[in-house]
Design a protein around this motif. Structure first.
Motif, PDB file in Angstrom:
ATOM      1  N   GLY A   1       0.773  -1.259   0.015  1.00 14.79           N
ATOM      2  CA  GLY A   1       0.048  -0.037  -0.001  1.00 14.79           C
ATOM      3  C   GLY A   1       0.875   1.292   0.019  1.00 14.79           C
ATOM      4  N   ILE A   2       0.269   2.205   0.809  1.00 19.45           N
ATOM      5  CA  ILE A   2       1.106   3.386   1.089  1.00 19.45           C
ATOM      6  C   ILE A   2       2.372   3.444   1.192  1.00 19.45           C
ATOM      7  CG2 ILE A   2       0.964   5.738   2.015  1.00 19.45           C
ATOM      8  CD1 ILE A   2      -2.173   5.387   2.166  1.00 19.45           C
ATOM      9  N   GLY A   3       2.647   2.565   2.269  1.00 17.22           N
ATOM     10  CA  GLY A   3       4.230   2.340   2.660  1.00 17.22           C
ATOM     11  C   GLY A   3       5.180   1.882   1.586  1.00 17.22           C
ATOM     12  N   LEU A   4       4.418   0.849   0.876  1.00 18.83           N
ATOM     13  CA  LEU A   4       5.537   0.388  -0.303  1.00 18.83           C
ATOM     14  C   LEU A   4       5.566   1.478  -1.223  1.00 18.83           C
ATOM     15  CD1 LEU A   4       7.185  -1.744  -1.726  1.00 18.83           C
ATOM     16  CD2 LEU A   4       4.977  -2.772  -2.556  1.00 18.83           C
ATOM     17  N   ALA A   5       4.516   1.809  -1.644  1.00 22.14           N
ATOM     18  CA  ALA A   5       4.667   3.067  -2.618  1.00 22.14           C
ATOM     19  C   ALA A   5       5.615   4.252  -2.132  1.00 22.14           C
ATOM     20  CB  ALA A   5       3.252   3.728  -2.880  1.00 22.14           C
ATOM     21  N   THR A   6       5.671   4.606  -1.014  1.00 19.82           N
ATOM     22  CA  THR A   6       6.523   5.699  -0.409  1.00 19.82           C
ATOM     23  C   THR A   6       7.810   5.010  -0.325  1.00 19.82           C
ATOM     24  OG1 THR A   6       4.864   6.315   1.059  1.00 19.82           O
ATOM     25  CG2 THR A   6       7.019   6.981   1.689  1.00 19.82           C
ATOM     26  N   ALA A   7       8.058   4.086  -0.175  1.00 17.89           N
ATOM     27  CA  ALA A   7       9.373   3.338  -0.275  1.00 17.89           C
ATOM     28  C   ALA A   7       9.875   3.412  -1.691  1.00 17.89           C
ATOM     29  CB  ALA A   7       9.444   1.961   0.528  1.00 17.89           C
ATOM     30  N   LEU A   8       9.310   2.934  -2.588  1.00 14.66           N
ATOM     31  CA  LEU A   8       9.722   2.940  -3.839  1.00 14.66           C
ATOM     32  C   LEU A   8      10.098   4.298  -4.365  1.00 14.66           C
ATOM     33  CD1 LEU A   8       7.119   0.248  -5.356  1.00 14.66           C
ATOM     34  CD2 LEU A   8       9.566  -0.095  -5.475  1.00 14.66           C
ATOM     35  N   ARG A   9       9.258   5.244  -3.974  1.00 12.17           N
ATOM     36  CA  ARG A   9       9.674   6.744  -4.369  1.00 12.17           C
ATOM     37  C   ARG A   9      10.841   7.467  -3.743  1.00 12.17           C
ATOM     38  NH1 ARG A   9      10.490   9.927  -7.691  1.00 12.17           N
ATOM     39  NH2 ARG A   9      10.062  11.835  -7.634  1.00 12.17           N
ATOM     40  N   PHE A  10      11.078   6.925  -2.452  1.00 11.16           N
ATOM     41  CA  PHE A  10      12.342   7.480  -1.818  1.00 11.16           C
ATOM     42  C   PHE A  10      13.654   6.673  -2.280  1.00 11.16           C
ATOM     43  CE2 PHE A  10      10.051   9.237   1.673  1.00 11.16           C
ATOM     44  CZ  PHE A  10      10.742  10.254   2.036  1.00 11.16           C
ATOM     45  N   ALA A  11      13.388   5.204  -2.988  1.00 10.64           N
ATOM     46  CA  ALA A  11      14.245   4.681  -3.378  1.00 10.64           C
ATOM     47  C   ALA A  11      14.641   5.061  -4.981  1.00 10.64           C
ATOM     48  CB  ALA A  11      14.147   3.118  -3.595  1.00 10.64           C
ATOM     49  N   GLU A  12      13.654   5.620  -5.660  1.00 14.65           N
ATOM     50  CA  GLU A  12      14.074   6.092  -6.808  1.00 14.65           C
ATOM     51  C   GLU A  12      14.902   7.562  -6.717  1.00 14.65           C
ATOM     52  OE1 GLU A  12      10.283   7.341  -8.814  1.00 14.65           O
ATOM     53  OE2 GLU A  12       9.686   5.218  -8.627  1.00 14.65           O
ATOM     54  N   GLU A  13      14.739   8.288  -5.502  1.00 14.25           N
ATOM     55  CA  GLU A  13      15.565   9.139  -5.304  1.00 14.25           C
ATOM     56  C   GLU A  13      16.847   9.083  -4.655  1.00 14.25           C
ATOM     57  OE1 GLU A  13      14.997  12.692  -5.747  1.00 14.25           O
ATOM     58  OE2 GLU A  13      13.021  12.082  -6.926  1.00 14.25           O
ATOM     59  N   GLY A  14      17.273   7.689  -4.460  1.00 19.05           N
ATOM     60  CA  GLY A  14      18.605   7.446  -3.995  1.00 19.05           C
ATOM     61  C   GLY A  14      18.743   7.229  -2.440  1.00 19.05           C
ATOM     62  N   ALA A  15      17.487   7.197  -1.768  1.00 17.70           N
ATOM     63  CA  ALA A  15      17.715   7.252  -0.496  1.00 17.70           C
ATOM     64  C   ALA A  15      17.720   5.728   0.082  1.00 17.70           C
ATOM     65  CB  ALA A  15      16.197   7.546   0.301  1.00 17.70           C
ATOM     66  N   ASP A  16      18.531   5.596   1.190  1.00 17.20           N
ATOM     67  CA  ASP A  16      18.762   4.183   1.875  1.00 17.20           C
ATOM     68  C   ASP A  16      17.739   4.024   2.678  1.00 17.20           C
ATOM     69  OD1 ASP A  16      21.352   4.045   0.529  1.00 17.20           O
ATOM     70  OD2 ASP A  16      22.318   4.987   1.972  1.00 17.20           O
ATOM     71  N   LEU A  17      17.212   2.785   2.617  1.00 13.71           N
ATOM     72  CA  LEU A  17      15.766   2.284   3.182  1.00 13.71           C
ATOM     73  C   LEU A  17      16.004   1.397   4.329  1.00 13.71           C
ATOM     74  CD1 LEU A  17      13.628   2.171   0.120  1.00 13.71           C
ATOM     75  CD2 LEU A  17      13.748   4.238   1.648  1.00 13.71           C
ATOM     76  N   CYS A  18      15.123   1.732   5.510  1.00 17.46           N
ATOM     77  CA  CYS A  18      14.863   0.562   6.525  1.00 17.46           C
ATOM     78  C   CYS A  18      13.394   0.458   6.704  1.00 17.46           C
ATOM     79  CB  CYS A  18      15.423   1.211   7.860  1.00 17.46           C
ATOM     80  SG  CYS A  18      15.217  -0.197   9.291  1.00 17.46           S
ATOM     81  N   LEU A  19      12.917  -0.570   6.227  1.00 14.40           N
ATOM     82  CA  LEU A  19      11.277  -1.022   6.073  1.00 14.40           C
ATOM     83  C   LEU A  19      10.842  -1.583   7.293  1.00 14.40           C
ATOM     84  CD1 LEU A  19      11.163  -1.866   2.033  1.00 14.40           C
ATOM     85  CD2 LEU A  19      11.081   0.406   3.320  1.00 14.40           C
TER      86      LEU A  19
END
Length: 139
Positions: A18-36
């Protein structure tokens, strides 16, 4: 679009769909390192794999129930220093007002309200010390 997020450390809760995964994908597109973070480990693993396959960013998952304070502590410690916290986890029950029992409502609110408050309190302290960071609550 370059939002200046390259290399920023971002923690996203409720990130397996949902919203969380869509948000993660967008941050990843911007090159952010993620902790989900999500409760369902299998869904979380699939989301981490999806992001790794699409983007060249550091991404890891932590399975946790943020309605439990000890789990919030574990997540905050494991995540380390963050630039952005996205509080998105939720589990509002389906059904009519009469169908959903009080215990189920309380579980949902422990996650959606106290989970947010508790994680924000832990993350805000380190952001305030650095005088840098952003916290977003998806309500």
């Amino acid at each position: 679009m370059d939002l200046g997020l390259q290399g920023k450390r971002v923690l996203i809760t409720g990130a397996s769909k949902g919203i969380g995964l869509a948000t993660a994908l967008r941050f990843a597109e911007e090159g952010a390192d993620l902790c989900l973070v999500a409760r369902n480990a299998a869904d979380l693993d699939a989301s981490v794999a999806q992001i790794r396959a699409r983007h060249n960013v550091a991404v890891r998952g932590i399975s946790a129930d943020l309605g439990i304070s000890a789990e919030v502590d574990r997540v905050a410690e494991a995540a380390g220093a963050l630039d952005v916290l996205i509080n998105n986890a939720g589990s509002i029950p389906g059904g009519t007002l009469d169908e959903v029992q009080e215990e189920r409502w309380r579980q949902a609110w422990d996650l959606k309200v106290f989970g947010y408050i508790n994680l924000t309190r832990r993350v805000h302290k380190q952001m305030a010390e650095r005088k840098s960071g952003a916290i977003v609550n998806v309500i």
